[in-house]
Structure formats: C-alpha cells, structure tokens
Design a protein around this motif. Structure first.
Motif, PDB file in Angstrom:
ATOM      1  N   ALA A  94       0.864  -1.131  -0.118  1.00 25.67           N
ATOM      2  CA  ALA A  94       0.044  -0.098  -0.093  1.00 25.67           C
ATOM      3  C   ALA A  94       0.809   1.278  -0.232  1.00 25.67           C
ATOM      4  O   ALA A  94       2.081   1.226   0.331  1.00 25.67           O
ATOM      5  CB  ALA A  94      -0.940   0.066   1.396  1.00 25.67           C
ATOM      6  N   ALA A 113      -1.908   1.095   8.306  1.00 24.05           N
ATOM      7  CA  ALA A 113      -2.495   1.240   6.896  1.00 24.05           C
ATOM      8  C   ALA A 113      -3.951   1.041   7.091  1.00 24.05           C
ATOM      9  O   ALA A 113      -4.602   0.394   7.960  1.00 24.05           O
ATOM     10  CB  ALA A 113      -1.728   0.196   6.031  1.00 24.05           C
ATOM     11  N   GLU A 117      -5.786  -3.630   3.154  1.00 19.83           N
ATOM     12  CA  GLU A 117      -4.767  -3.851   2.490  1.00 19.83           C
ATOM     13  C   GLU A 117      -3.974  -5.007   2.270  1.00 19.83           C
ATOM     14  O   GLU A 117      -4.106  -5.722   3.577  1.00 19.83           O
ATOM     15  CB  GLU A 117      -3.635  -2.531   2.817  1.00 19.83           C
ATOM     16  CG  GLU A 117      -4.289  -1.211   2.475  1.00 19.83           C
ATOM     17  CD  GLU A 117      -4.321  -0.555   1.258  1.00 19.83           C
ATOM     18  OE1 GLU A 117      -4.240  -1.429   0.452  1.00 19.83           O
ATOM     19  OE2 GLU A 117      -4.729   0.591   0.867  1.00 19.83           O
ATOM     20  N   GLN A 118      -3.270  -5.355   1.584  1.00 19.07           N
ATOM     21  CA  GLN A 118      -2.547  -6.399   1.638  1.00 19.07           C
ATOM     22  C   GLN A 118      -1.518  -6.620   2.393  1.00 19.07           C
ATOM     23  O   GLN A 118      -0.400  -5.745   2.297  1.00 19.07           O
ATOM     24  CB  GLN A 118      -1.898  -6.993  -0.086  1.00 19.07           C
ATOM     25  CG  GLN A 118      -3.124  -7.180  -0.963  1.00 19.07           C
ATOM     26  CD  GLN A 118      -2.685  -7.613  -2.267  1.00 19.07           C
ATOM     27  OE1 GLN A 118      -1.958  -8.366  -2.400  1.00 19.07           O
ATOM     28  NE2 GLN A 118      -3.042  -6.749  -3.540  1.00 19.07           N
ATOM     29  N   LYS A 187      -4.852  -9.630   5.067  1.00 17.49           N
ATOM     30  CA  LYS A 187      -5.254  -8.386   4.857  1.00 17.49           C
ATOM     31  C   LYS A 187      -5.067  -7.770   6.067  1.00 17.49           C
ATOM     32  O   LYS A 187      -5.266  -8.160   7.282  1.00 17.49           O
ATOM     33  CB  LYS A 187      -6.244  -8.363   4.309  1.00 17.49           C
ATOM     34  CG  LYS A 187      -6.691  -8.927   2.850  1.00 17.49           C
ATOM     35  CD  LYS A 187      -8.129  -8.394   1.985  1.00 17.49           C
ATOM     36  CE  LYS A 187      -7.796  -9.027   0.773  1.00 17.49           C
ATOM     37  NZ  LYS A 187      -9.333  -8.792   0.144  1.00 17.49           N
TER      38      LYS A 187
END
Length: 255
Positions: A94, A113, A117-118, A187
């Motif tokens: 990200a 984050a 998000e990954q 995630k």
C-alpha cells in the motif's frame, strides 16, 4: 554534428571524399546525454545516430541454423532475487503505510494502513503457523492471543517474519505451504488487541526448536531499518542480526 559545408562553385574530387567518408561518419556519432566521451561504454548501445548519418551495423549476422528462443525474464536469477541474497520486500502493499522506529515494551513495529490492504510475504519461505480465529479477550491472559488473526513465515534466510491483527488470512496459506516474496498472506485488520486501529503488528525473530513461545514470535529485533531499506527498493537482510541475538539469548522459556 553539422555536416561539412562545400562551396557551390567548387566541385569536390571524388577520390578524396571517398577517403574522408569514414572519418566524417565517425564524427557524426555522439554518446548518450550526460555521459563523458572517455567514460562511455564502447558498445553500439552507447552510440546514437544522427539524422543524416545512421550508425552502420557492427557485423553482418551469420546464418548458423534456426534461431534459438530468448530465455524468459523469469528464467534469469536476477529477475527473482538480487545479487548476493534473497529478495526482500516491504510487508504491506500500500502507498499509505506509517510506522515508528520504536514499539511498546519489546522490539517490533506496527505498520499502520487501511484495513483490507495486502499483507505479503517478505521473502521466499515456508509458512510456520496460522491463526484464523480471533480468540483474544480483555478478560483473558494478556499475551498468548494478542495477535488475533496472524501468519508467521520462516524465510529461506532462516528468519521468522510474523504479522498479526489481520482481518483475514488468505485461502491456501497454511502451515507447511511454500510462498514467494510479495505473495499475499492476508489483509490488514484490527483483530486481537489492536484497539480498533487498522494495522499489522510486524515482528522479526529466530525460529526455535519445537513450539516456542509467543514472546519470541512477536519480535526480538527492531525492524525499522530493514523496513526502511525494503520500502526504498533495497535488500537489507536481518539474518546476521537474528543469528547474533540467538547466540546471546538462546530461546527464552518465558517473557
């Protein structure tokens, strides 16, 4: 370079021009902008042709049979790992990730984050442990279940990388599964004791024989300088520091 000017009233002697042609052609070549002539590599790629004088080919191809297919980029070692070691990548994919060089009462880092998000594998390796159920409760013991949903990875560099507070662990990510650098493991979330703040708790530690304690898995080194390197496209490796820490501390049996 400008072409030499010839007077309209003077007819050149053709034998002389034929002798001067290679010299004039060489004078029309130039190096790439910003490269000094004495430092320019002596290869065709370092030479540009002018509009009126193209660079001649270095040699005519010699037919030797069917052309061999070019190897694919993935076949080259440099396409998957930098020279000198395994490839390492930043653990959250990200553009809006924040983190601090310090952390609570022990060495680790919180990567802030947006939820969803990954979270990705830092390097090639094997999944060690996975938690897909959030068992944390404020009324229970503080420590063993603080991470909520989590994944720990044993990198091929011998280092364990741990990420927790995930919202989900990716399908197929189970203990014993091989993963590659940059592969999604889960995630960003706020499970465990994340205090309703979206982030990934990130820890670096040595793997210990058998099932070791959560107090090691959560992190024993300050990760910030490695994260700084990976975020900038570098490849700083923590293996030497992890080995040094384990030589000094072993595998503590309690926090």
């Amino acid at each position: 370079m400008p072409s030499p000017t010839i007077s309209r009233h003077a007819r050149p002697a053709y034998p002389i021009l034929l002798l001067l042609a290679p010299v004039l052609a060489a004078g029309c070549a130039t190096t790439r902008p910003g490269v000094a002539p004495d430092s320019a590599p002596r290869t065709p790629s370092a030479v540009w042709a002018t509009a009126d004088q193209p660079v001649p080919p270095t040699a005519a191809p010699t037919p030797t049979g069917p052309a061999r297919p070019k190897p694919s980029p993935s076949a080259s070692p440099s396409a998957t790992a930098p020279r000198g070691g395994l490839r390492h990548v930043f653990p959250v994919r990200a553009g809006n990730v924040d983190y601090h060089p310090t952390h609570g009462a022990y060495p680790a880092t919180d990567l802030f984050a947006d939820c969803g998000e990954q979270f990705v594998a830092v390097t090639d390796g094997t999944v060690l442990e996975v938690s897909r159920v959030d068992r944390y409760t404020k009324r229970g013991p503080q420590g063993p279940e603080n991470g909520g949903l989590s994944v720990s990875l044993l990198g091929d560099d011998g280092v364990r990388y741990y990420g927790s507070h995930l919202s989900v662990v990716s399908s197929g990510v189970d203990a014993g599964v091989r993963v590659r650098a940059g592969q999604q493991l889960g995630k960003v979330g706020r499970t465990g004791n994340a205090n309703n703040v979206c982030h990934v708790h990130f820890g670096i530690s040595p793997p210990c024989a058998g099932k070791d304690g959560w107090w090691i898995r959560r992190g024993v080194l300050w990760p910030a300088r490695y994260l700084d390197s990976w975020r900038g496209g570098g490849n700083r490796e923590p293996a030497a520091e992890v080995v040094a820490w384990q030589r000094k501390h072993g595998c503590p049996k309690a926090p």
